[in-house]
Scaffold this motif. Structure first.
Motif, mmCIF file in Angstrom:
data_model
loop_
_atom_site.group_PDB
_atom_site.id
_atom_site.type_symbol
_atom_site.label_atom_id
_atom_site.label_comp_id
_atom_site.label_asym_id
_atom_site.label_seq_id
_atom_site.Cartn_x
_atom_site.Cartn_y
_atom_site.Cartn_z
ATOM 1 N N THR A 114 -1.466 -3.691 -8.445
ATOM 2 C CA THR A 114 -2.795 -4.067 -7.961
ATOM 3 C C THR A 114 -3.769 -2.898 -8.089
ATOM 4 O O THR A 114 -3.372 -1.741 -8.266
ATOM 5 C CB THR A 114 -2.722 -4.472 -6.479
ATOM 6 N N LYS A 115 -5.039 -3.216 -7.967
ATOM 7 C CA LYS A 115 -6.044 -2.151 -8.016
ATOM 8 C C LYS A 115 -5.862 -1.201 -6.834
ATOM 9 O O LYS A 115 -6.178 -0.005 -6.926
ATOM 10 C CB LYS A 115 -7.451 -2.734 -8.032
ATOM 11 N N GLU A 116 -5.327 -1.720 -5.710
ATOM 12 C CA GLU A 116 -5.118 -0.896 -4.521
ATOM 13 C C GLU A 116 -4.072 0.186 -4.781
ATOM 14 O O GLU A 116 -4.279 1.370 -4.473
ATOM 15 C CB GLU A 116 -4.686 -1.769 -3.339
ATOM 16 N N ILE A 117 -2.945 -0.210 -5.352
ATOM 17 C CA ILE A 117 -1.865 0.758 -5.580
ATOM 18 C C ILE A 117 -2.218 1.732 -6.705
ATOM 19 O O ILE A 117 -1.837 2.901 -6.682
ATOM 20 C CB ILE A 117 -0.517 0.032 -5.853
ATOM 21 N N ILE A 118 -2.997 1.254 -7.673
ATOM 22 C CA ILE A 118 -3.459 2.146 -8.746
ATOM 23 C C ILE A 118 -4.418 3.184 -8.176
ATOM 24 O O ILE A 118 -4.323 4.377 -8.482
ATOM 25 C CB ILE A 118 -4.134 1.338 -9.875
ATOM 26 N N GLY A 119 -5.344 2.739 -7.329
ATOM 27 C CA GLY A 119 -6.292 3.670 -6.714
ATOM 28 C C GLY A 119 -5.588 4.708 -5.866
ATOM 29 O O GLY A 119 -5.937 5.900 -5.898
ATOM 30 N N ALA A 120 -4.564 4.279 -5.118
ATOM 31 C CA ALA A 120 -3.812 5.212 -4.278
ATOM 32 C C ALA A 120 -3.104 6.262 -5.121
ATOM 33 O O ALA A 120 -3.113 7.453 -4.787
ATOM 34 C CB ALA A 120 -2.797 4.442 -3.438
ATOM 35 N N SER A 121 -2.490 5.851 -6.214
ATOM 36 C CA SER A 121 -1.758 6.807 -7.055
ATOM 37 C C SER A 121 -2.714 7.792 -7.718
ATOM 38 O O SER A 121 -2.360 8.959 -7.940
ATOM 39 C CB SER A 121 -0.924 6.072 -8.111
ATOM 40 N N GLN A 122 -3.940 7.342 -8.012
ATOM 41 C CA GLN A 122 -4.931 8.263 -8.591
ATOM 42 C C GLN A 122 -5.274 9.378 -7.609
ATOM 43 O O GLN A 122 -5.470 10.530 -8.009
ATOM 44 C CB GLN A 122 -6.190 7.490 -8.986
ATOM 45 N N ILE A 123 -5.335 9.032 -6.333
ATOM 46 C CA ILE A 123 -5.632 10.046 -5.317
ATOM 47 C C ILE A 123 -4.431 10.962 -5.103
ATOM 48 O O ILE A 123 -4.556 12.195 -5.120
ATOM 49 C CB ILE A 123 -6.011 9.368 -3.977
ATOM 50 N N LYS A 143 11.565 1.905 0.648
ATOM 51 C CA LYS A 143 11.380 1.750 2.104
ATOM 52 C C LYS A 143 11.944 0.409 2.573
ATOM 53 O O LYS A 143 12.771 0.359 3.455
ATOM 54 C CB LYS A 143 9.912 1.890 2.476
ATOM 55 N N ASN A 144 11.472 -0.646 1.990
ATOM 56 C CA ASN A 144 12.034 -1.986 2.190
ATOM 57 C C ASN A 144 11.099 -3.023 1.559
ATOM 58 O O ASN A 144 9.981 -2.696 1.137
ATOM 59 C CB ASN A 144 12.329 -2.325 3.665
ATOM 60 N N GLN A 145 11.543 -4.250 1.554
ATOM 61 C CA GLN A 145 10.807 -5.329 0.907
ATOM 62 C C GLN A 145 9.425 -5.546 1.530
ATOM 63 O O GLN A 145 8.423 -5.681 0.814
ATOM 64 C CB GLN A 145 11.623 -6.625 1.002
ATOM 65 N N VAL A 146 9.372 -5.568 2.853
ATOM 66 C CA VAL A 146 8.109 -5.841 3.546
ATOM 67 C C VAL A 146 7.097 -4.729 3.286
ATOM 68 O O VAL A 146 5.926 -4.995 2.978
ATOM 69 C CB VAL A 146 8.347 -6.015 5.065
ATOM 70 N N VAL A 147 7.537 -3.481 3.407
ATOM 71 C CA VAL A 147 6.645 -2.344 3.174
ATOM 72 C C VAL A 147 6.099 -2.383 1.753
ATOM 73 O O VAL A 147 4.888 -2.228 1.532
ATOM 74 C CB VAL A 147 7.384 -1.011 3.414
ATOM 75 N N PHE A 148 6.968 -2.611 0.781
ATOM 76 C CA PHE A 148 6.543 -2.624 -0.615
ATOM 77 C C PHE A 148 5.515 -3.723 -0.882
ATOM 78 O O PHE A 148 4.412 -3.453 -1.375
ATOM 79 C CB PHE A 148 7.754 -2.811 -1.524
ATOM 80 N N LYS A 149 5.871 -4.955 -0.569
ATOM 81 C CA LYS A 149 5.021 -6.084 -0.945
ATOM 82 C C LYS A 149 3.703 -6.111 -0.175
ATOM 83 O O LYS A 149 2.669 -6.499 -0.729
ATOM 84 C CB LYS A 149 5.791 -7.396 -0.758
ATOM 85 N N ASN A 150 3.735 -5.691 1.075
ATOM 86 C CA ASN A 150 2.494 -5.693 1.859
ATOM 87 C C ASN A 150 1.584 -4.518 1.506
ATOM 88 O O ASN A 150 0.371 -4.670 1.417
ATOM 89 C CB ASN A 150 2.797 -5.680 3.353
ATOM 90 N N THR A 151 2.186 -3.351 1.310
ATOM 91 C CA THR A 151 1.377 -2.158 1.052
ATOM 92 C C THR A 151 0.642 -2.247 -0.277
ATOM 93 O O THR A 151 -0.505 -1.801 -0.387
ATOM 94 C CB THR A 151 2.258 -0.891 1.083
ATOM 95 N N CYS A 152 1.279 -2.806 -1.283
ATOM 96 C CA CYS A 152 0.668 -2.870 -2.622
ATOM 97 C C CYS A 152 -0.650 -3.633 -2.637
ATOM 98 O O CYS A 152 -1.476 -3.430 -3.533
ATOM 99 C CB CYS A 152 1.635 -3.514 -3.610
ATOM 100 N N ASN A 154 -2.649 -4.134 0.345
ATOM 101 C CA ASN A 154 -3.399 -3.942 1.576
ATOM 102 C C ASN A 154 -4.030 -2.552 1.628
ATOM 103 O O ASN A 154 -3.324 -1.545 1.697
ATOM 104 C CB ASN A 154 -2.467 -4.155 2.784
ATOM 105 N N GLU A 155 -5.342 -2.510 1.603
ATOM 106 C CA GLU A 155 -6.061 -1.227 1.608
ATOM 107 C C GLU A 155 -5.749 -0.401 2.850
ATOM 108 O O GLU A 155 -5.576 0.820 2.772
ATOM 109 C CB GLU A 155 -7.574 -1.468 1.515
ATOM 110 N N GLU A 156 -5.676 -1.048 4.001
ATOM 111 C CA GLU A 156 -5.458 -0.320 5.251
ATOM 112 C C GLU A 156 -4.066 0.314 5.292
ATOM 113 O O GLU A 156 -3.906 1.453 5.746
ATOM 114 C CB GLU A 156 -5.641 -1.265 6.450
ATOM 115 N N LEU A 157 -3.052 -0.426 4.834
ATOM 116 C CA LEU A 157 -1.696 0.124 4.817
ATOM 117 C C LEU A 157 -1.584 1.274 3.823
ATOM 118 O O LEU A 157 -0.923 2.280 4.096
ATOM 119 C CB LEU A 157 -0.686 -0.976 4.466
#
Length: 221
Positions: A114-123, A143-152, A154-157
């Motif tokens: 997602t654009k969220e995870i790409i933006g995070a990795s750029q930082i 970490k686990n399934q929930v952390v991975f799928k939700n974080t990718c 979710n901007e806040e996470l």
């Protein structure tokens, strides 16, 4: 005169030792060069003989997450330890199963890139190289399934991310290593359709990243 005569044998011994040392360096250098050339030839041969993947089966996702949970508990949430234990686990896997796990991971990349995870990795990594994004996704998978799928998604996470004990090795790297150790071949490469990365339609502009992820920016930028 006696002192001079006394020094002649010492000088001779030092000269011989220096000569022998230089010869050893020469032999060592030639040996290293030969080993390096052999290594390059072997890699070239492996690449030339690499097969195209015909096994497009996806490893059972529930079973995969069970493996992740088992290893995560043992690793005490250290990604570095997780990667080592992941390799220990996969060394006993059939080569076809290794390919199927690799397929599953690539499926995750396609679905959760997602654009969220790409933006995070750029930082975090100060780079737009997509391989760093995949590395970050691997970190979250560990970490686990929930952390991975939700974080990718979710901007806040993402903004609350704390990266610890990171090593620059992905699960795909480990799968490739285990496949080679089992078969003495490179893991078959995916066909063109499965190998191409499907990027999000929209990205964050670089100037927007500090505002979108203020905590992540202050921590890693």
């Amino acid at each position: 005169m006696k002192n001079i005569l006394f020094l002649i044998p010492i000088a001779l011994i030092l000269t011989v030792r220096l000569f022998n040392y230089l010869q050893e360096l020469k032999v060592s250098k030639e040996s290293d060069e030969k080993m390096n050339q052999n290594r390059k030839n072997e890699i070239k041969k492996l690449l030339e003989n690499r097969k195209v993947r015909t096994n497009n089966q996806i490893f059972d996702e529930d079973e995969f997450w069970e493996i992740v949970t088992e290893i995560r508990i043992k690793s005490k949430n250290s990604y570095k330890v997780f990667i080592d234990l992941f390799k220990d686990k996969l060394l006993n896997f059939d080569p076809n199963k290794l390919i199927e796990i690799d397929n599953l991971l690539m499926n995750f990349y396609q679905k959760y890139l997602t654009k969220e995870i790409i933006g995070a990795s750029q930082i975090i990594f100060k780079s737009s190289d997509i391989n760093y994004t995949f590395l970050l996704m691997n970190y979250l998978i560990s970490k686990n399934q929930v952390v991975f799928k939700n974080t990718c998604i979710n901007e806040e996470l993402i903004d609350k991310l704390k990266i610890e004990n990171l090593v620059f090795t992905t699960m795909n790297d480990i799968i490739g290593d285990c496949y080679y150790l089992s078969t003495r071949e490179l893991i078959p490469k995916p066909d063109i359709e499965n190998r191409s990365t499907k990027y999000p339609e929209k990205f964050y502009e670089e100037e927007d990243l500090p505002n979108v992820f203020p905590n992540l920016w202050m921590e890693y930028a």
